[in-house]
Design an enzyme around this catalytic site. Structure first.
Site, PDB file in Angstrom:
ATOM      1  CG  ASP A 261      -1.818   1.191   1.317  1.00 24.56           C
ATOM      2  OD1 ASP A 261      -2.680   1.332   0.443  1.00 24.56           O
ATOM      3  OD2 ASP A 261      -1.650   1.996   2.255  1.00 24.56           O
ATOM      4  CD  GLU A 298      -2.281   2.876  -3.295  1.00 23.53           C
ATOM      5  OE1 GLU A 298      -3.214   3.676  -3.505  1.00 23.53           O
ATOM      6  OE2 GLU A 298      -1.989   2.468  -2.154  1.00 23.53           O
TER       7      GLU A 298
END
Length: 593
Positions: A261, A298
């Site tokens: 993330d 990401e």
């Protein structure tokens, strides 16, 4: 016992399986281990690690640590099991106790795959891993290859997105705990499905964040609060904490990869950044296990070095999300141009992101008020290193109501969007329920137990969305259990009317991508998009195939470079006259020349 099981069931030192406990607390003057109610003084080593051996301890033992004069027992920062929640004692967990059934599993590489993003807490009404297993046949029948689970690490409360986790190696107990995850992975592998896990190392949640009490785990700030100490004094054990945690998911839970993330929030000035170090160690683990392991980042940087190999000066990630492609698709399909979508209000945005992954590639971003990104070398970089999608948890959850495209767009236009993603050179990603045009929202929700924090989160969400122009009455209360309940997928909807037709379209497109190699060809330099001046009619050139798409509600005539010989699939009734294709409104067709 298979080779896979032999490698994967080694115990992790210092977590009590053999009665040995260890915790890193370099600035503490005294650390006490409380195991099954009895206190044990720990011995400090020169490396800042404290150790103790308790002969009577083992799997199932509850334990916690007391630092200096603080009477409050704290869970193990490396805990694998938190049956009482993130504020309670940890419990010793033995990885070797699980009898794996996936010895025949050889893994699945990401190139050529289709990823399905799934939130355990709302995938079923029960919100558990065991209940999610009952829906795996749906995913196998759909044709996806990789199931990406949103974060499972332990967080405060029962329900939440998972991005407020505070114990990075413990499986959230309301989901079923560590055993439930292993049963899920076993069941997925039995159906030929790889399992990826979303992991969050860029911040801690606001409740139960005891990690900084043990040592200098954080330094500086990022958008979510304290930033992980990856390059400052005493950062070596911090990096090791992340690396061991990441490797533990892959080794001990037999996971096939990780989605990392918001890696742009990992501030790291070392010569070998954390992601490159992780790539190196995952590559070694993959060789030892004899199966492919995948790392997906990401990143908001639009930096091709993220997916460049380490030997080429990159970070060695196997893939990254491409938000630019999502934004271009969203604007083209919905017409929305507020916020960051304003940058994509250009007829060239969609064909450019389809062919080059990034719209911002060293170009000016009005949303950021600066130039952003760098171009992708389409000759050397394959498209499978970028994930393309119509929706994901962020892009739905970033909306005040968490409303989906399925609520606003016609099924035919949704099908056109699916065709553009699934017939592109990129690795497609679907968000749960997208395949049938689900209209259940997916807003932000949490269930913190601290009253002040609950009210603070409520105020923060109202303030955040008010600044973006949303009316207060449109913002659901994230702490109301009804908000979570509204996000649970309505599986009855799947088999009804136009939802069932859209589901069949997704199945057919995924099967076509599998059966026609040209549709999965990741070579960007062999991919071309021909587009009308207004950007509403597109032709995707895929070797000897053509994917024609009309996003307008009225019919259109599209000229091809050669007469089609065969119609492979369409969501309407196109007519072919020589080299001309007459497409109804909101229609796509896949043709063989």
């Amino acid at each position: 016992m298979s080779e896979l099981e032999t490698v994967s069931t080694t115990t992790t030192p210092g977590r009590g399986v053999d009665g040995d406990f260890a915790v890193w607390a370099p600035h503490a003057t005294r650390v006490t281990l409380r195991a099954d109610g009895a206190d044990h003084r720990m011995r400090r080593g020169d490396d800042g690690w404290w150790r103790a051996t308790v002969d009577t301890a083992g799997p199932g033992t509850d334990y916690a640590y007391l630092l200096d004069e603080d009477p409050r027992p704290l869970p193990d920062p490396r805990s694998l099991w938190q049956p009482g929640g993130v504020h309670a004692a940890s419990r010793v967990y033995d990885h070797a106790a699980h009898a794996w059934t996936d010895s025949a599993w050889n893994g699945r590489a990401l190139p050529g795959g289709v990823v399905y993003e799934l939130h355990v807490g709302t995938f079923t009404p029960q919100g558990t891993l065991a209940a999610a297993v009952e829906r795996l046949d749906h995913l196998a029948d759909l044709g996806v290859t990789h199931v990406e689970l949103l974060p499972l690490n332990a967080f405060d409360g029962t329900h939440g997105w998972g991005y407020d986790g505070v114990l990075w190696s413990a499986v959230h107990e309301p989901y079923g705990g560590p055993d439930a995850l292993k049963h899920f992975v076993d069941a997925a592998h039995a159906r030929g499905l790889a399992v990826l896990l979303d992991v969050v190392y860029n911040h801690l949640g606001p409740s139960g964040a005891y990690l900084p009490r043990f040592g200098p785990y954080f330094s500086g700030e990022n958008a979510w609060g304290p930033s992980l100490n990856l390059d400052g004094p005493d950062s070596d054990p911090v990096r090791r904490h992340v690396l061991d945690g990441a490797l533990g998911w892959l080794r001990h839970f037999h996971l096939d990869g990780l989605r990392l993330d918001a890696v742009h929030a990992l501030h790291d000035d070392r010569a070998t950044p954390l992601l490159a170090a992780l790539s190196d160690e995952v590559e070694a683990l993959s060789a030892a296990l004899g199966r492919p392991l995948t790392l997906i980042a990401e990143s908001d940087r639009n930096d091709p070095r993220t997916v460049a190999p380490r030997e080429a000066g990159g970070l060695g990630m196997h893939a990254q999300w491409s938000d630019d492609l999502h934004h271009a698709l969203h604007v083209a399909l919905t017409g929305e141009t507020h916020g960051y979508y304003a940058d994509f209000d250009d007829p060239e945005a969609l064909p450019t992101t389809l062919t080059r992954a990034f719209w911002h590639a060293g170009t000016y971003s009005s949303f950021r008020r600066r130039t952003h990104g760098a171009p992708v070398d389409t000759v050397r970089v394959p498209g499978h290193r970028f994930l393309g999608y119509l929706s994901n948890h962020d892009q739905i959850g970033n909306r005040a109501r968490g409303d989906r495209m399925g609520e606003h767009l016609s099924p035919t236009l949704l099908a056109c969007g699916a065709a553009l993603v699934l017939c592109s050179p990129y690795t497609p990603l679907l968000f749960m329920g997208e395949e049938w045009g689900a209209t259940t929202p997916w807003p932000f929700f949490a269930s913190f137990t601290d009253a002040d924090l609950v009210e603070g989160v409520r105020r923060g969400r109202r303030r955040e969305f008010a600044a973006l122009g949303w009316a207060e009455e449109d913002i659901p209360d994230p702490m109301d259990p009804a908000t979570r309940d509204s996000a649970v997928l309505d599986w009855d909807q799947r088999d009804q009317g136009h939802h069932a037709l859209l589901l069949e379209t997704y199945r057919s497109l995924i099967a076509l991508r599998r059966d026609e190699p040209e549709l999965a060809d990741p070579r960007l330099d062999r991919f071309e998009v021909v587009v009308s001046g207004d950007g509403r009619r597109l032709v995707l050139v895929r070797g000897g195939l053509r994917v024609v798409c009309n996003l307008d509600p009225v019919g259109a005539e599209i000229e091809l470079d050669a007469p089609p010989r065969e119609l492979l699939f369409a969501n309407g009734r196109p007519r072919v006259h020589g080299t001309q294709v007459d497409l109804p409104g909101e229609c796509f067709a896949v043709l063989r020349l």
